[in-house]
Design an enzyme around this catalytic site. Structure first.
Site, PDB file in Angstrom:
ATOM      1  N   HIS A   1       4.353  -0.529  12.877  1.00 26.71           N
ATOM      2  CA  HIS A   1       4.806   0.257  11.212  1.00 26.71           C
ATOM      3  C   HIS A   1       3.019   0.087  10.427  1.00 26.71           C
ATOM      4  CE1 HIS A   1       5.929  -1.427   7.074  1.00 26.71           C
ATOM      5  NE2 HIS A   1       6.790  -0.233   7.358  1.00 26.71           N
TER       6      HIS A   1
ATOM      7  N   ALA B   1       0.885  -1.588   0.186  1.00 26.82           N
ATOM      8  CA  ALA B   1       0.393   0.084   0.017  1.00 26.82           C
ATOM      9  C   ALA B   1       1.039   1.192  -0.249  1.00 26.82           C
ATOM     10  CB  ALA B   1      -0.946   0.007   1.084  1.00 26.82           C
TER      11      ALA B   1
HETATM   12  N1  LIG Z   1       2.297  -4.494   6.625  1.00 28.01           N
HETATM   13  C1  LIG Z   1       1.319  -4.292   5.412  1.00 28.01           C
HETATM   14  C2  LIG Z   1       2.253  -3.798   3.888  1.00 28.01           C
HETATM   15  N2  LIG Z   1       3.888  -3.501   4.495  1.00 28.01           N
HETATM   16  C3  LIG Z   1       4.334  -2.974   2.853  1.00 28.01           C
HETATM   17  C4  LIG Z   1       4.574  -1.511   2.894  1.00 28.01           C
HETATM   18  O1  LIG Z   1       3.327  -1.081   1.847  1.00 28.01           O
HETATM   19  C5  LIG Z   1       5.457  -1.352   1.499  1.00 28.01           C
HETATM   20  O2  LIG Z   1       5.591  -2.115   0.636  1.00 28.01           O
HETATM   21  C6  LIG Z   1       6.724  -1.878   2.171  1.00 28.01           C
HETATM   22  O3  LIG Z   1       7.112  -0.763   3.113  1.00 28.01           O
HETATM   23  C7  LIG Z   1       8.316  -1.613   0.901  1.00 28.01           C
HETATM   24  O4  LIG Z   1       7.925   0.481   0.766  1.00 28.01           O
HETATM   25  N3  LIG Z   1       1.309  -3.443   3.367  1.00 28.01           N
HETATM   26  C8  LIG Z   1       0.290  -3.082   2.771  1.00 28.01           C
HETATM   27  O5  LIG Z   1      -0.254  -3.426   1.838  1.00 28.01           O
HETATM   28  N4  LIG Z   1      -0.280  -3.898   3.586  1.00 28.01           N
HETATM   29  C9  LIG Z   1       0.530  -4.266   4.876  1.00 28.01           C
HETATM   30  O6  LIG Z   1      -0.560  -4.841   6.428  1.00 28.01           O
HETATM   31  C1  LIG Z   2       0.545  -3.135   8.387  1.00 29.96           C
HETATM   32  C2  LIG Z   2       1.893  -4.012   8.434  1.00 29.96           C
HETATM   33  O1  LIG Z   2       3.457  -3.072   8.257  1.00 29.96           O
HETATM   34  C3  LIG Z   2       2.085  -4.691   9.122  1.00 29.96           C
HETATM   35  O2  LIG Z   2       1.520  -5.710   9.105  1.00 29.96           O
HETATM   36  C4  LIG Z   2       3.310  -5.145   9.744  1.00 29.96           C
HETATM   37  O3  LIG Z   2       3.994  -6.202  10.914  1.00 29.96           O
HETATM   38  P1  LIG Z   2       4.416  -6.212  11.844  1.00 29.96           P
HETATM   39  O4  LIG Z   2       3.964  -4.650  12.424  1.00 29.96           O
HETATM   40  O5  LIG Z   2       4.382  -7.269  12.560  1.00 29.96           O
HETATM   41  O6  LIG Z   2       5.643  -5.864  11.705  1.00 29.96           O
END
Ligand SMILES: Nc1c(NC[C@H](O)[C@H](O)[C@H](O)CO)[nH]c(=O)[nH]c1=O
Ligand SMILES: CC(=O)[C@@H](O)COP(=O)(O)O
Length: 155
Positions: A89, A57
């Site tokens: 995060h 995202a």
């Molecule tokens: N934890 C989720 C993510 N994390 C990844 C980030 O969106 C991004 O791709 C990364 O930090 C590299 O820049 N993305 C989602 O779409 N949904 C999640 O739950």
């Molecule tokens: C939304 C996120 O980035 C999350 O799903 C990542 O999981 P975590 O907080 O356990 O590293």
């Protein structure tokens, strides 16, 4: 009598860009199919729907802006699923995606629709991807058609 400016829920002459995140693809694929199904059922030509996949995202806004800046699309739909994990995060991803998507719409004038589910757990995401809470991808498609047709009216 007031002049009411309103959009239609019809995609007959619209060209739509969709940006969809691959992270949580089990959810986002359902959001995408919901969006495309709704667009098609409201007369959008499937050849006028372009889909761009991004890793997560967080990457949605930059690609949404690129699509909007082409001038080819009447609306850009952004689809993703951000599900809280065990760190902070989640908060950073949600904040940046929502701000980024809003900024694309404001800076380009192209309706940029926030179809990213942000949930506390997987069950909430499943509920919003075609089960008991509907399909947020479909909802985003409806908003896209209405906004695109409304803006076409406003000269
Ligand atoms: N934890 C989720 C993510 N994390 C990844 C980030 O969106 C991004 O791709 C990364 O930090 C590299 O820049 N993305 C989602 O779409 N949904 C999640 O739950
Ligand atoms: C939304 C996120 O980035 C999350 O799903 C990542 O999981 P975590 O907080 O356990 O590293």
């Amino acid at each position: 009598m007031a002049n009411i400016l309103e959009g239609y829920l019809n995609g007959k002459d619209l060209k739509i860009g969709i940006v969809v995140a691959r992270f949580n693809e089990f959810i986002t694929s359902k959001l995408l199919s919901g969006a495309i199904d709704t667009l098609r059922r409201h007369e959008t030509n499937e050849d006028d729907i372009d889909v761009a996949w991004v890793p997560g995202a967080f990457e949605i806004p930059v690609v949404a802006k690129k699509l909007a800046q082409t001038g080819k699309y009447d609306a850009v739909i952004c689809l993703g699923a951000v599900i809280r994990g065990s760190t902070t995060h989640y908060d950073y991803v949600c904040n940046e995606v929502s701000k980024g998507v809003a900024q694309v719409g404001m800076s380009t004038g192209v309706p940029t629709i926030f179809g990213v589910v942000t949930t506390e757990n997987i069950e909430q995401a499943v509920e919003r991807a075609g089960t008991k809470a509907g399909n947020k991808g479909s909802d985003a498609a409806m908003a896209a058609m209405e906004m695109a047709s409304l803006l076409k009216k406003i000269k």
